[in-house]
Design a protein around this motif. Structure first.
Motif, PDB file in Angstrom:
ATOM      1  N   UNK A   1       0.848  -1.204   0.000  1.00 20.16           N
ATOM      2  CA  UNK A   1       0.000   0.000   0.000  1.00 20.16           C
ATOM      3  C   UNK A   1       0.875   1.243   0.000  1.00 20.16           C
ATOM      4  N   UNK A   2       0.465   2.233  -0.758  1.00 19.17           N
ATOM      5  CA  UNK A   2       1.188   3.500  -0.811  1.00 19.17           C
ATOM      6  C   UNK A   2       0.661   4.422   0.289  1.00 19.17           C
ATOM      7  N   UNK A   3       1.421   4.570   1.372  1.00 17.37           N
ATOM      8  CA  UNK A   3       0.971   5.371   2.500  1.00 17.37           C
ATOM      9  C   UNK A   3       1.175   6.863   2.239  1.00 17.37           C
ATOM     10  N   UNK A   4       0.171   7.631   2.599  1.00 18.20           N
ATOM     11  CA  UNK A   4       0.260   9.088   2.519  1.00 18.20           C
ATOM     12  C   UNK A   4      -0.295   9.668   3.807  1.00 18.20           C
ATOM     13  N   UNK A   5      -0.123  10.958   3.994  1.00 11.84           N
ATOM     14  CA  UNK A   5      -0.663  11.609   5.194  1.00 11.84           C
ATOM     15  C   UNK A   5      -2.173  11.404   5.273  1.00 11.84           C
ATOM     16  N   UNK A   6      -2.836  11.504   4.125  1.00  9.30           N
ATOM     17  CA  UNK A   6      -4.299  11.412   4.103  1.00  9.30           C
ATOM     18  C   UNK A   6      -4.822  10.044   4.520  1.00  9.30           C
ATOM     19  N   UNK A   7      -4.104   8.969   4.154  1.00  9.49           N
ATOM     20  CA  UNK A   7      -4.627   7.653   4.497  1.00  9.49           C
ATOM     21  C   UNK A   7      -3.974   7.040   5.728  1.00  9.49           C
ATOM     22  N   UNK A   8      -3.105   7.794   6.398  1.00 10.91           N
ATOM     23  CA  UNK A   8      -2.519   7.333   7.657  1.00 10.91           C
ATOM     24  C   UNK A   8      -3.127   8.073   8.844  1.00 10.91           C
ATOM     25  N   UNK A   9      -3.236   9.393   8.724  1.00 14.96           N
ATOM     26  CA  UNK A   9      -3.771  10.189   9.825  1.00 14.96           C
ATOM     27  C   UNK A   9      -5.277  10.376   9.686  1.00 14.96           C
ATOM     28  N   UNK A  10      -6.037  10.135  10.765  1.00 15.44           N
ATOM     29  CA  UNK A  10      -7.486  10.351  10.703  1.00 15.44           C
ATOM     30  C   UNK A  10      -7.825  11.825  10.582  1.00 15.44           C
ATOM     31  N   UNK A  11      -8.963  12.077   9.989  1.00 12.98           N
ATOM     32  CA  UNK A  11      -9.448  13.442   9.802  1.00 12.98           C
ATOM     33  C   UNK A  11     -10.688  13.637  10.671  1.00 12.98           C
ATOM     34  N   UNK A  12     -10.650  14.637  11.537  1.00 14.62           N
ATOM     35  CA  UNK A  12     -11.767  14.880  12.445  1.00 14.62           C
ATOM     36  C   UNK A  12     -12.672  16.021  11.979  1.00 14.62           C
ATOM     37  N   UNK A  13     -12.464  16.480  10.760  1.00 16.70           N
ATOM     38  CA  UNK A  13     -13.330  17.504  10.212  1.00 16.70           C
ATOM     39  C   UNK A  13     -14.697  16.906   9.893  1.00 16.70           C
ATOM     40  N   UNK A  14     -15.740  17.746   9.988  1.00 14.49           N
ATOM     41  CA  UNK A  14     -17.111  17.301   9.753  1.00 14.49           C
ATOM     42  C   UNK A  14     -17.795  18.155   8.688  1.00 14.49           C
ATOM     43  N   UNK A  15     -17.005  18.685   7.782  1.00 20.09           N
ATOM     44  CA  UNK A  15     -17.544  19.572   6.748  1.00 20.09           C
ATOM     45  C   UNK A  15     -18.617  18.862   5.930  1.00 20.09           C
ATOM     46  N   UNK A  16     -19.739  19.573   5.701  1.00 24.53           N
ATOM     47  CA  UNK A  16     -20.821  19.052   4.885  1.00 24.53           C
ATOM     48  C   UNK A  16     -21.766  18.124   5.613  1.00 24.53           C
ATOM     49  N   UNK A  17     -21.492  17.849   6.881  1.00 22.07           N
ATOM     50  CA  UNK A  17     -22.331  16.916   7.618  1.00 22.07           C
ATOM     51  C   UNK A  17     -23.357  17.661   8.477  1.00 22.07           C
ATOM     52  N   UNK A  18     -24.471  16.993   8.734  1.00 24.62           N
ATOM     53  CA  UNK A  18     -25.525  17.541   9.579  1.00 24.62           C
ATOM     54  C   UNK A  18     -25.643  16.670  10.823  1.00 24.62           C
ATOM     55  N   UNK A  19     -25.445  17.287  11.989  1.00 29.19           N
ATOM     56  CA  UNK A  19     -25.516  16.579  13.262  1.00 29.19           C
ATOM     57  C   UNK A  19     -26.788  16.960  14.008  1.00 29.19           C
ATOM     58  N   UNK A  20     -27.516  15.958  14.482  1.00 28.84           N
ATOM     59  CA  UNK A  20     -28.653  16.179  15.375  1.00 28.84           C
ATOM     60  C   UNK A  20     -28.171  15.904  16.795  1.00 28.84           C
ATOM     61  N   UNK A  21     -28.367  16.875  17.660  1.00 31.04           N
ATOM     62  CA  UNK A  21     -27.885  16.788  19.038  1.00 31.04           C
ATOM     63  C   UNK A  21     -29.066  16.950  19.981  1.00 31.04           C
ATOM     64  N   UNK A  22     -29.502  15.850  20.588  1.00 31.57           N
ATOM     65  CA  UNK A  22     -30.620  15.915  21.523  1.00 31.57           C
ATOM     66  C   UNK A  22     -30.110  16.327  22.898  1.00 31.57           C
ATOM     67  N   UNK A  23     -31.050  16.780  23.747  1.00 32.59           N
ATOM     68  CA  UNK A  23     -30.614  17.382  25.009  1.00 32.59           C
ATOM     69  C   UNK A  23     -29.859  18.668  24.723  1.00 32.59           C
ATOM     70  N   UNK A  24     -30.272  19.323  23.641  1.00 31.25           N
ATOM     71  CA  UNK A  24     -29.493  20.411  23.043  1.00 31.25           C
ATOM     72  C   UNK A  24     -29.279  21.633  23.895  1.00 31.25           C
ATOM     73  N   UNK A  25     -30.067  21.824  24.969  1.00 37.24           N
ATOM     74  CA  UNK A  25     -29.855  22.995  25.823  1.00 37.24           C
ATOM     75  C   UNK A  25     -29.115  22.629  27.107  1.00 37.24           C
ATOM     76  N   UNK A  26     -28.634  21.382  27.200  1.00 39.62           N
ATOM     77  CA  UNK A  26     -27.967  20.918  28.409  1.00 39.62           C
ATOM     78  C   UNK A  26     -26.490  21.272  28.462  1.00 39.62           C
ATOM     79  N   UNK A  27     -25.885  20.992  29.597  1.00 42.10           N
ATOM     80  CA  UNK A  27     -24.494  21.364  29.821  1.00 42.10           C
ATOM     81  C   UNK A  27     -23.510  20.621  28.940  1.00 42.10           C
ATOM     82  N   UNK A  28     -23.720  19.326  28.723  1.00 38.93           N
ATOM     83  CA  UNK A  28     -22.826  18.560  27.859  1.00 38.93           C
ATOM     84  C   UNK A  28     -22.989  18.990  26.405  1.00 38.93           C
ATOM     85  N   UNK A  29     -24.235  19.202  25.982  1.00 36.46           N
ATOM     86  CA  UNK A  29     -24.498  19.629  24.609  1.00 36.46           C
ATOM     87  C   UNK A  29     -23.906  21.001  24.319  1.00 36.46           C
TER      88      UNK A  29
END
Length: 276
Positions: free
Chosen positions: A1-29
């Motif tokens: 396998x040809x290793x690169x930064x992109x396929x070795x390091x995880x990406x934590x970006x969430x661009x373009x995604x829609x998150x539903x967060x319940x308990x939305x007015x709480x302290x953890x949320x």
């Protein structure tokens, strides 16, 4: 396998995604919603009280405008009133969220839930039914309504149900048998859904916190140092958690690269409480 930064390091970006967060007015949320926005996601906050949830959404947006430095516009943040213990209300609300944002939500974080302290032999039946309906059935209802459009449109997704260390241990000194029961159910629900929905590429996990210093918890222990001391004496790290200490776990479970092979897992973040 040809290793690169992109396929070795995880990406934590969430661009373009829609998150539903319940308990939305709480302290953890409060802190999770900010982290999601900062990572590029759109966020739909869901809670019982619309006024509080709208205020929470407004605060998240203001924080983002003042704090997040991004070359792209911040994601949309919306607020919704919903009782997650009511399946019809959940189905309607989640459909409206997808329509309002113009996309199908692919990240669900269910922080909604509550705890009551009654000796088991004195626990009122109506209270017992109520807590199981919200903590237990509510987790199932939101998972159902979240997953259905993903399955119908052949899209992947990630579900993070907030469990608790109370789902695997019994807390002391406070009696809370029904809360413990409900959270044990949430943990096994996640495992069950993970197995059923793996074929749809929908990952389902639980994050089980220990004691968190949310505004609600601070209010509980205010003037009750014996309770705080009792809790902290059983934690190897000798302190309770700040809400922000769960952001890393959330982003890990949300990420399509970091946790792509993680499903059906119960991630316990409790300062070592379960070790004793």
């Amino acid at each position: 396998m040809n290793y690169s930064i992109d396929n070795v390091l995880p990406n934590f970006r969430l661009d373009g995604r829609l998150a539903i967060l319940t308990g939305g007015s709480g302290g953890l949320a409060s802190v999770i919603s900010r982290a999601l926005l900062a990572q590029g996601a759109e966020v739909a906050l869901v809670d019982m009280n619309l006024e509080r949830t709208v205020a929470a959404a407004r605060e998240v947006v203001l924080w983002g405008e003042e704090t997040v430095k991004s070359e792209t516009p911040l994601g949309k943040v919306s607020a919704w009133a919903c009782n997650i213990g009511d399946a019809e209300s959940v189905e309607t609300t989640f459909a409206q969220i997808n329509e309002d944002h113009g996309k199908i939500a692919d990240l669900l974080i269910n922080t909604a839930g509550y705890c009551e302290n009654y000796p088991a032999e004195e626990y009122p039946a109506l209270n017992a039914e109520g807590i199981m309906k919200v903590n237990g059935l509510g987790a199932f209802y939101v998972s159902q309504s979240f997953a259905r459009p993903l399955i119908a449109n052949n899209k992947p997704g990630s579900i993070i149900l907030i469990g608790s260390m109370s789902g695997t241990i019994v807390n002391d000194p406070q009696p809370q048998a029904l809360y413990n029961m409900s959270k044990a159910g949430v943990i096994h629900l996640a495992r069950s859904l993970a197995c059923e929905w793996a074929k749809y590429n929908i990952r389902v996990n639980t994050l089980s916190p220990g004691y968190i210093l949310t505004p609600l918890t601070r209010n509980v222990i205010s003037g009750h140092t014996e309770m705080k001391d009792a809790w902290e004496s059983k934690i190897p790290m000798k302190r309770m958690a700040e809400p922000k200490e769960f952001v890393g776990s959330i982003l890990y479970l949300a990420s399509d690269t970091a946790s792509s092979y993680t499903t059906g897992h119960n991630l316990v973040v409790d300062g070592g409480y379960e070790c004793w």
